[in-house]
Design a protein around this motif. Sequence first.
Motif, PDB file in Angstrom:
ATOM      1  N   GLU A  32       0.818  -1.211   0.000  1.00  0.00           N
ATOM      2  CA  GLU A  32       0.000   0.000   0.000  1.00  0.00           C
ATOM      3  C   GLU A  32       0.855   1.266   0.000  1.00  0.00           C
ATOM      4  N   VAL A  33       2.071   1.161   0.542  1.00  0.00           N
ATOM      5  CA  VAL A  33       2.984   2.312   0.521  1.00  0.00           C
ATOM      6  C   VAL A  33       3.374   2.631  -0.924  1.00  0.00           C
ATOM      7  N   VAL A  34       3.690   1.588  -1.684  1.00  0.00           N
ATOM      8  CA  VAL A  34       4.064   1.773  -3.086  1.00  0.00           C
ATOM      9  C   VAL A  34       2.872   2.290  -3.895  1.00  0.00           C
ATOM     10  N   ILE A  35       1.699   1.707  -3.651  1.00  0.00           N
ATOM     11  CA  ILE A  35       0.499   2.110  -4.385  1.00  0.00           C
ATOM     12  C   ILE A  35       0.193   3.584  -4.168  1.00  0.00           C
ATOM     13  N   HIS A  36       0.226   4.018  -2.920  1.00  0.00           N
ATOM     14  CA  HIS A  36      -0.091   5.421  -2.632  1.00  0.00           C
ATOM     15  C   HIS A  36       1.019   6.365  -3.104  1.00  0.00           C
ATOM     16  N   ALA A  37       2.254   5.882  -3.099  1.00  0.00           N
ATOM     17  CA  ALA A  37       3.353   6.705  -3.615  1.00  0.00           C
ATOM     18  C   ALA A  37       3.206   6.898  -5.129  1.00  0.00           C
ATOM     19  N   LEU A  38       2.849   5.847  -5.835  1.00  0.00           N
ATOM     20  CA  LEU A  38       2.621   5.967  -7.277  1.00  0.00           C
ATOM     21  C   LEU A  38       1.420   6.853  -7.577  1.00  0.00           C
ATOM     22  N   GLU A  39       0.435   6.795  -6.688  1.00  0.00           N
ATOM     23  CA  GLU A  39      -0.762   7.607  -6.879  1.00  0.00           C
ATOM     24  C   GLU A  39      -0.440   9.097  -6.859  1.00  0.00           C
ATOM     25  N   GLN A  40       0.619   9.466  -6.151  1.00  0.00           N
ATOM     26  CA  GLN A  40       1.021  10.870  -6.127  1.00  0.00           C
ATOM     27  C   GLN A  40       1.460  11.347  -7.514  1.00  0.00           C
ATOM     28  N   TYR A  41       1.854  10.391  -8.349  1.00  0.00           N
ATOM     29  CA  TYR A  41       2.217  10.712  -9.733  1.00  0.00           C
ATOM     30  C   TYR A  41       1.068  10.387 -10.693  1.00  0.00           C
ATOM     31  N   ASP A  42      -0.110  10.134 -10.149  1.00  0.00           N
ATOM     32  CA  ASP A  42      -1.288   9.768 -10.938  1.00  0.00           C
ATOM     33  C   ASP A  42      -1.084   8.473 -11.726  1.00  0.00           C
ATOM     34  N   ILE A  43      -0.425   7.514 -11.073  1.00  0.00           N
ATOM     35  CA  ILE A  43      -0.272   6.159 -11.608  1.00  0.00           C
ATOM     36  C   ILE A  43      -1.027   5.222 -10.676  1.00  0.00           C
ATOM     37  N   TYR A  44      -1.856   4.345 -11.234  1.00  0.00           N
ATOM     38  CA  TYR A  44      -2.734   3.511 -10.415  1.00  0.00           C
ATOM     39  C   TYR A  44      -2.515   2.033 -10.720  1.00  0.00           C
ATOM     40  N   ILE A  45      -1.976   1.316  -9.732  1.00  0.00           N
ATOM     41  CA  ILE A  45      -1.844  -0.128  -9.802  1.00  0.00           C
ATOM     42  C   ILE A  45      -2.567  -0.706  -8.587  1.00  0.00           C
ATOM     43  N   SER A  46      -2.419  -2.007  -8.341  1.00  0.00           N
ATOM     44  CA  SER A  46      -3.179  -2.595  -7.237  1.00  0.00           C
ATOM     45  C   SER A  46      -2.373  -3.670  -6.524  1.00  0.00           C
ATOM     46  N   THR A  47      -2.978  -4.219  -5.496  1.00  0.00           N
ATOM     47  CA  THR A  47      -2.430  -5.365  -4.779  1.00  0.00           C
ATOM     48  C   THR A  47      -3.504  -6.429  -4.691  1.00  0.00           C
ATOM     49  N   LYS A  48      -3.162  -7.648  -5.075  1.00  0.00           N
ATOM     50  CA  LYS A  48      -4.102  -8.779  -5.035  1.00  0.00           C
ATOM     51  C   LYS A  48      -5.336  -8.511  -5.901  1.00  0.00           C
ATOM     52  N   SER A  49      -6.377  -9.309  -5.669  1.00  0.00           N
ATOM     53  CA  SER A  49      -7.657  -9.111  -6.340  1.00  0.00           C
ATOM     54  C   SER A  49      -8.394  -7.967  -5.680  1.00  0.00           C
ATOM     55  N   ALA A  50      -9.120  -7.178  -6.465  1.00  0.00           N
ATOM     56  CA  ALA A  50      -9.898  -6.087  -5.886  1.00  0.00           C
ATOM     57  C   ALA A  50     -10.924  -6.613  -4.881  1.00  0.00           C
ATOM     58  N   CYS A  51     -11.402  -7.848  -5.104  1.00  0.00           N
ATOM     59  CA  CYS A  51     -12.395  -8.434  -4.200  1.00  0.00           C
ATOM     60  C   CYS A  51     -11.777  -8.949  -2.919  1.00  0.00           C
ATOM     61  N   ALA A  52     -10.425  -8.926  -2.822  1.00  0.00           N
ATOM     62  CA  ALA A  52      -9.767  -9.411  -1.610  1.00  0.00           C
ATOM     63  C   ALA A  52      -8.771  -8.402  -1.057  1.00  0.00           C
ATOM     64  N   SER A  53      -8.659  -7.230  -1.687  1.00  0.00           N
ATOM     65  CA  SER A  53      -7.604  -6.281  -1.353  1.00  0.00           C
ATOM     66  C   SER A  53      -7.760  -5.655   0.023  1.00  0.00           C
ATOM     67  N   LYS A  54      -8.971  -5.695   0.578  1.00  0.00           N
ATOM     68  CA  LYS A  54      -9.183  -5.096   1.894  1.00  0.00           C
ATOM     69  C   LYS A  54      -9.197  -6.145   3.006  1.00  0.00           C
ATOM     70  N   SER A  55      -8.875  -7.396   2.640  1.00  0.00           N
ATOM     71  CA  SER A  55      -8.823  -8.460   3.627  1.00  0.00           C
ATOM     72  C   SER A  55      -7.394  -8.601   4.138  1.00  0.00           C
ATOM     73  N   THR A  56      -7.057  -9.772   4.645  1.00  0.00           N
ATOM     74  CA  THR A  56      -5.728 -10.001   5.204  1.00  0.00           C
ATOM     75  C   THR A  56      -4.626  -9.623   4.219  1.00  0.00           C
ATOM     76  N   ASP A  57      -3.483  -9.178   4.727  1.00  0.00           N
ATOM     77  CA  ASP A  57      -2.395  -8.706   3.881  1.00  0.00           C
ATOM     78  C   ASP A  57      -1.824  -9.799   2.992  1.00  0.00           C
ATOM     79  N   GLU A  58      -1.878 -11.028   3.455  1.00  0.00           N
ATOM     80  CA  GLU A  58      -1.241 -12.137   2.755  1.00  0.00           C
ATOM     81  C   GLU A  58      -2.036 -12.550   1.521  1.00  0.00           C
ATOM     82  N   SER A  59      -1.364 -12.722   0.403  1.00  0.00           N
ATOM     83  CA  SER A  59      -2.019 -13.189  -0.818  1.00  0.00           C
ATOM     84  C   SER A  59      -2.114 -14.705  -0.778  1.00  0.00           C
TER      85      SER A  59
END
Length: 392
Positions: free
Chosen positions: A316-343
């Motif tokens: 999430e640190v990388v995601i939000h850092a990229l967002e500062q440059y208006d670049i949008y990527i993700s972690t895991k599935s969107a349907c599971a991204s707010k659950s446990t950190d482990e993929s």
Amino acid sequence: MAILVVKEGGIIMIYLDNSATTKPDQQILASYTKAATDFFGNPSSIHSIGMDAERLLRKSREQAASLLEVNHQEIVFTSGGTEGNNLAIKGIALQHQSRGKHIITSSIEHPSVLEACQGLEMLGFEVSYVDVNKSGLIDIDSLKQKIREDTILVSIMHVNNEIGTIQPIKQIGEIVKQYPKAFFHVDHVQGFGKVSMPLYECHVDLCTISGHKFHGLKGTGLLYVRNGVKFYSLAHGGGQERAIRSGTENVPGIVALVKAMRLAKEKQENITTKLPVLQQKLINHLEKNKRIVINTPTEQVAPHILNFSIPGIKPEVVIHALEQYDIYISTKSACASKSTDESAVLIACGKPRNVAISGLRISMSYETTEKDIDYLCEKLDDIIQNLRKVMG
């Protein structure tokens, strides 16, 4: 409808989370609006306004079937992937439980498949979970060992939504075909428009597709149901969609879905090398950084997904850092991204925990450009370097 968007002030926005959802195509939005305005009638009504809507619905069904190279009677329109997967899995299980209560799936399925199976376990069904290798490919020998005479359903996704692995669907279908009580369901949500899968040739009985994964609208999708397959409906009522899914049909959404399907197939046929070239460009760049672990396999992989980890740095640190440059990527599935950190997918592939908790996913579309990728690589390098300084 380019994904590289110049916003006010000259700022560039690069959207690389297309496996979560895609930006609706303007042509598809126009199709939806026209259908909603000019064909607003209920297709079940017997007056001319309803009959006009019914004719449009029938034409859309025929077009969808043509694109999938199946019979129009085998198309059931749904609200998307989650409903389609639940309808297929629970519908088969409840209809055919007198023949057997054994189901097989893999350990890296979408939550809508895994949780549907877990729900059936609470009702007395037995579910076997086939393991995968380090590339995310299911173990065919394990499948052969687990399938048995009382198996009524095998559900395996075509393209994994996190790491992009393409499963050997035809080979699986040939195995399932040898067991007359068993049906074969494929979650094709990430594959449609990117990786071909001929349904008849692969011996698929049920197949799920979701419109918003290829520039269609959220809340649209379909379930292919092979002729002769019977299952228990989860929505009783007016008997629409062959009594498989009762409820007034979303004609404008269906029109938009079919338009999106056609455009996606055209791009798949006409833009064959773009995504693999961009994916390889990304891999070549990321491999230069020794801190990065690439999780997406090198073979049997969809061209639009690339998963990697930076162990020791929270995704999430990388995601939000990229967002500062208006670049949008993700972690895991969107349907599971707010659950446990482990993929769960990366764990199933044998990745160590520090890799499994730091997975990042880049998912492209046919509108992604080489400039998008160059800009992402440049900013990602800067972010990793800055984080290393902060972390010491």
